[in-house]
Enzyme design. Structure first.
Site, PDB file in Angstrom:
ATOM      1  N   GLU A   1       9.718 -15.200  -9.641  1.00  0.00           N
ATOM      2  CA  GLU A   1       9.093 -13.895  -9.364  1.00  0.00           C
ATOM      3  C   GLU A   1       8.623 -13.195 -10.634  1.00  0.00           C
ATOM      4  O   GLU A   1       7.538 -12.638 -10.662  1.00  0.00           O
ATOM      5  CB  GLU A   1      10.111 -12.942  -8.705  1.00  0.00           C
TER       6      GLU A   1
ATOM      7  N   GLU B   1      18.462 -18.224  -4.843  1.00  0.00           N
ATOM      8  CA  GLU B   1      18.207 -16.859  -5.293  1.00  0.00           C
ATOM      9  C   GLU B   1      17.901 -16.843  -6.792  1.00  0.00           C
ATOM     10  O   GLU B   1      17.023 -16.105  -7.249  1.00  0.00           O
ATOM     11  CB  GLU B   1      19.412 -15.969  -4.945  1.00  0.00           C
TER      12      GLU B   1
ATOM     13  N   ARG C   1       5.656  -0.525  -5.916  1.00  0.00           N
ATOM     14  CA  ARG C   1       5.593  -1.204  -4.619  1.00  0.00           C
ATOM     15  C   ARG C   1       4.612  -2.375  -4.648  1.00  0.00           C
ATOM     16  O   ARG C   1       4.635  -3.212  -3.753  1.00  0.00           O
ATOM     17  CB  ARG C   1       5.159  -0.210  -3.537  1.00  0.00           C
TER      18      ARG C   1
ATOM     19  N   TRP D   1      -3.010  -2.809  -1.510  1.00  0.00           N
ATOM     20  CA  TRP D   1      -2.624  -4.204  -1.736  1.00  0.00           C
ATOM     21  C   TRP D   1      -3.480  -4.993  -0.767  1.00  0.00           C
ATOM     22  O   TRP D   1      -3.310  -4.896   0.444  1.00  0.00           O
ATOM     23  CB  TRP D   1      -1.140  -4.363  -1.428  1.00  0.00           C
TER      24      TRP D   1
ATOM     25  N   ASN E   1      -2.177   2.722   5.534  1.00  0.00           N
ATOM     26  CA  ASN E   1      -1.270   1.585   5.318  1.00  0.00           C
ATOM     27  C   ASN E   1      -1.140   0.861   6.640  1.00  0.00           C
ATOM     28  O   ASN E   1      -1.120   1.494   7.701  1.00  0.00           O
ATOM     29  CB  ASN E   1       0.123   2.069   4.910  1.00  0.00           C
ATOM     30  N   GLY E   2      -0.979  -0.463   6.597  1.00  0.00           N
ATOM     31  CA  GLY E   2      -0.827  -1.226   7.833  1.00  0.00           C
ATOM     32  C   GLY E   2      -2.066  -2.048   8.104  1.00  0.00           C
ATOM     33  O   GLY E   2      -2.930  -2.198   7.225  1.00  0.00           O
TER      34      GLY E   2
ATOM     35  N   HIS F   1      17.782 -38.083  -4.408  1.00  0.00           N
ATOM     36  CA  HIS F   1      16.908 -38.519  -3.319  1.00  0.00           C
ATOM     37  C   HIS F   1      15.457 -38.106  -3.548  1.00  0.00           C
ATOM     38  O   HIS F   1      14.681 -38.050  -2.597  1.00  0.00           O
ATOM     39  CB  HIS F   1      17.404 -37.956  -1.981  1.00  0.00           C
TER      40      HIS F   1
ATOM     41  N   LYS G   1       6.980  -4.696  -3.451  1.00  0.00           N
ATOM     42  CA  LYS G   1       8.394  -4.398  -3.210  1.00  0.00           C
ATOM     43  C   LYS G   1       8.708  -4.460  -1.719  1.00  0.00           C
ATOM     44  O   LYS G   1       9.719  -5.005  -1.315  1.00  0.00           O
ATOM     45  CB  LYS G   1       8.720  -3.006  -3.767  1.00  0.00           C
TER      46      LYS G   1
ATOM     47  N   LYS H   1      14.394 -15.420  -8.296  1.00  0.00           N
ATOM     48  CA  LYS H   1      14.324 -14.344  -9.296  1.00  0.00           C
ATOM     49  C   LYS H   1      13.516 -14.810 -10.494  1.00  0.00           C
ATOM     50  O   LYS H   1      12.683 -14.097 -11.022  1.00  0.00           O
ATOM     51  CB  LYS H   1      15.760 -13.997  -9.719  1.00  0.00           C
TER      52      LYS H   1
ATOM     53  N   CYS I   1       0.823  -1.211   0.000  1.00  0.00           N
ATOM     54  CA  CYS I   1       0.000   0.000   0.000  1.00  0.00           C
ATOM     55  C   CYS I   1       0.859   1.264   0.000  1.00  0.00           C
ATOM     56  O   CYS I   1       1.912   1.300   0.620  1.00  0.00           O
ATOM     57  CB  CYS I   1      -0.873   0.034   1.238  1.00  0.00           C
TER      58      CYS I   1
HETATM   59  C1  G6P Z   1       9.455  -8.780  -0.817  1.00  0.00           C
HETATM   60  C2  G6P Z   1      10.054  -8.601  -2.189  1.00  0.00           C
HETATM   61  C3  G6P Z   1      11.340  -9.416  -2.298  1.00  0.00           C
HETATM   62  C4  G6P Z   1      12.289  -9.014  -1.177  1.00  0.00           C
HETATM   63  C5  G6P Z   1      11.645  -9.195   0.197  1.00  0.00           C
HETATM   64  C6  G6P Z   1      12.482  -8.618   1.319  1.00  0.00           C
HETATM   65  O1  G6P Z   1       8.952 -10.062  -0.673  1.00  0.00           O
HETATM   66  O2  G6P Z   1       9.143  -9.000  -3.198  1.00  0.00           O
HETATM   67  O3  G6P Z   1      11.950  -9.155  -3.548  1.00  0.00           O
HETATM   68  O4  G6P Z   1      13.452  -9.776  -1.280  1.00  0.00           O
HETATM   69  O5  G6P Z   1      10.402  -8.518   0.224  1.00  0.00           O
HETATM   70  O6  G6P Z   1      12.537  -7.228   1.199  1.00  0.00           O
HETATM   71  P1  G6P Z   1      13.564  -6.302   1.976  1.00  0.00           P
HETATM   72  O7  G6P Z   1      13.154  -4.906   1.636  1.00  0.00           O
HETATM   73  O8  G6P Z   1      13.380  -6.603   3.441  1.00  0.00           O
HETATM   74  O9  G6P Z   1      14.920  -6.651   1.507  1.00  0.00           O
END
Ligand code: G6P
Length: 612
Positions: free
Chosen positions: A490, A483, A27, A73, A99-100, A506, A607, A487, A2
């Protein structure tokens, strides 16, 4: 997640609010809305979908020089027009964006319903509008404080009220709010991204603070049980280049941020390496050599990519400082009543510094007497302020949801921390110097990987065809694979699963087929022979292979079966993981591009995840 914007001044508010909301789009959100206060009272427009849908559908007569806006959101109730913010009271005299999460919303909704009120939305926020409207306190500030006194949970809010047409009121508890000072006008936002086009003179509210904003300025108060106590918050200049929030000639922020990595990597290392003594020079840790030496364990906490790079960091710390270290998802940590020992150093990792799971994990550690340092990008963010010391990442603003340059700098910060911690323990000066030299070579080596983008794009095209893929690695290579898979999933929406190469036999080997490619991380390290042997097991089942490796690795007769070989420059083996990670970022980016996805705004993701 949000986002909040607000404006009060001499211009029409709606276009400015919409522009601000556009700047918060990255975001992640699913609906948007604005409210303006003009001569004919309060007008609200809101709808599910994109900000541009909201702008297209805005009534012609939507005038007013005061306004608030929001990107939502969904948390309480689906993403539809009614649940979008702003929310109002029955008479549409109060508009609130929030927000929150209000934890006791159900009880407050029930209480209002018992009172005969028909709530129109499913949201927790709507109760705030009604509570403010029902207060009979004299000032708007007192009415809002009274309403907030009933609320348990987290909030950043902005409120406009038709009976107080000279002001906006904002308040913060756990969700960021920033006031931007303009020329006879003031802006409000939950993220600097929405402000920097207008002003770089800003004031960050603290938790428990409220502000009255008029076109001429602002005043702040602390919300106390006995009333509002004035605080002395002043606006300051922030050192941010507005261009950082502009993708320029790039098709996406992710692409821009990928290419910024060499320069940002240099920035995080600058002034923090002591070449003479082969150690790190991290002033912000607030830990002297004796305190550093006394730790017997390190626990890294982070979410998403920050968690995976935390695993890379933990292994660096174990190898270089010979201190037991591991990483855990911050979102899980606090729920298992963790044992917090005084001789454990906790490291919280976060780009945004806002991720609520990470923030709550930090608070849990501190509540139990533990010491936490932060690896954080956003200066002055909630986690940065909460921790006992730390390392700023100097990545510059990261806009794309998929983290690239911040993640790279997290790794480099771990590298410096591991060398500094190692040097007060058993790491020799020669090894310290070896690693310092290795760290300084990384920016240039990242550049070399990025220079192969066109070749990587061809491999990505091939991977984009697959519905499902594996990313595999061992020991140092396993978090790289995690990672890489993160990526890829996502932004391509393909099923990408990370596994330890050693664990394939396994279970998951059953899934290997010509339709399921594997991206294998095979550095030239002590495990190279075993890694190559496992690749034979995949090739024997017809599984297409992409190998991310070093040019010194001989793949023998596998070479002809490999659909893509990606050689990255070699560094010290402890530092290789970040160089192995970079091509995986590029592969994910090009696969998503090939599939035609909105790279910076992947579906369902945000984000900064500011709610649990
Ligand atoms: C969200 C994003 C991820 C990110 C994670 C942690 O889930 O989509 O891409 O890695 O938050 O975010 P931060 O700001 O704590 O690194």
């Amino acid at each position: 997640m949000c986002g909040i914007v607000g404006y009060i001044g001499t211009q029409q508010a709606a276009p400015l609010l919409l522009e601000g909301l556009t700047r918060l789009e990255h975001r992640g959100y699913d609906s948007a809305g604005v409210a303006v206060l003009g001569g004919s009272g309060l007008k609200v427009a809101k709808r599910a979908g994109r900000v541009r849908d909201l702008a297209d559908g805005l009534p012609k007569r939507f005038g007013g020089k005061i306004g608030i806006g929001h990107t939502r959101w969904a948390t309480h109730g689906p993403a539809n027009d009614v649940n979008a913010h702003p929310h109002t009271d029955e008479l549409s005299r109060v508009a609130v964006v929030h927000n929150g999460i209000i934890d006791n919303a159900a009880a407050l909704r029930a209480e209002l319903a018992d009172d005969g009120l028909v709530l129109t939305s499913d949201t927790d926020t709507e109760v705030l509008a009604h509570l403010v409207a029902r207060s009979s306190a004299k000032t708007l500030e007192q009415r809002i404080a009274e309403a907030l006194g009933r609320v348990e949970g987290t909030y950043g809010i902005a409120v406009a009220h038709a009976d107080f047409p000279d002001r906006l009121v904002v308040a913060r508890n756990g969700s960021p709010l920033i006031i931007g000072v303009g020329d006879h006008e003031m802006h409000v936002a939950s993220d600097l991204a929405a402000l920097v086009r207008y002003t770089t003179t800003v004031a960050h509210l603290d938790d428990g603070e409220m502000a009255t904003i008029t076109a001429a300025g602002f005043s702040t108060y602390r919300i106390e049980a006995t009333g509002l106590a004035a605080t002395d918050r002043r606006a300051k200049e922030v050192d941010i280049d507005p261009e950082a929030y502009d993708a320029g000639e790039h098709d996406s922020f992710m692409h821009k941020e990928l290419l910024e990595q060499p320069a940002r990597a240099e920035a995080v290392l600058r002034g923090r390496l002591d070449e003479r003594f082969g150690t790190g020079h991290l002033g912000g840790l607030n830990l002297d050599a004796r305190e550093l030496r006394a730790f017997r364990r390190v626990k890294v906490l982070g979410c998403g990519s920050a968690y995976y790079v935390g695993q890379m960091g933990a292994s660096l710390l174990e190898e270089l400082a010979r201190i037991p270290a591991d990483a855990e998802a911050a979102s899980e940590f606090r729920y298992r009543n963790p044992i917090v020992e005084p001789d454990t150093l906790y490291v919280a990792v976060s780009q945004s510094g806002e991720t609520i799971d990470t923030l709550l994990a930090v608070q849990e550690v501190q509540r139990k007497g533990g010491r936490v340092i932060g690896l954080v990008n956003v200066v002055g963010s909630a986690i940065a302020r909460q921790v006992d010391g730390g390392i700023y990442l100097h990545s510059g603003p990261e806009v794309a949801v998929a983290s690239t340059k911040a993640l790279t700098n997290m790794f480099l910060a771990f590298g410096m921390l591991a060398v500094q911690l190692g040097r007060v323990r058993d790491l020799s000066i020669a090894d310290g110097k070896r690693l310092i030299t290795g760290l300084t070579r990384i920016p240039e080596q990242i550049d070399q990987v990025l220079a192969t983008e066109a070749d990587l794009a061809l491999v990505a095209k091939r991977l984009a065809e697959a519905e499902s893929l594996f990313f595999v690695g061992r020991v140092r290579g396993f978090p790289v694979a995690r990672e890489g898979a993160q990526k890829f999933k996502e932004i391509t929406y393909r099923h990408a699963e990370a596994y330890q190469t050693s664990e394939l036999k396994h279970g998951p080997l059953a899934l290997i087929s010509p339709e399921v490619p594997t991206v294998a991380i095979v550095p030239d390290d002590e495990l190279v022979e075993r890694n190559v042997a496992a690749l034979h097991e995949i090739a024997a089942r017809g599984g297409p292979l992409v190998v991310v490796t070093h040019d010194s690795v001989d793949l023998g007769d596998l070479e002809s079966l490999v659909v893509g070989r990606i050689d990255v420059p070699r560094n010290e083996r402890e530092l290789d993981p970040i160089l192995l990670t970079i091509p995986l970022q590029v592969l994910a980016y090009h696969a998503a591009l090939e599939l035609g996805h909105d790279i910076d705004k992947p579906r369902n993701l945000a984000k900064s995840v500011t709610v649990e």
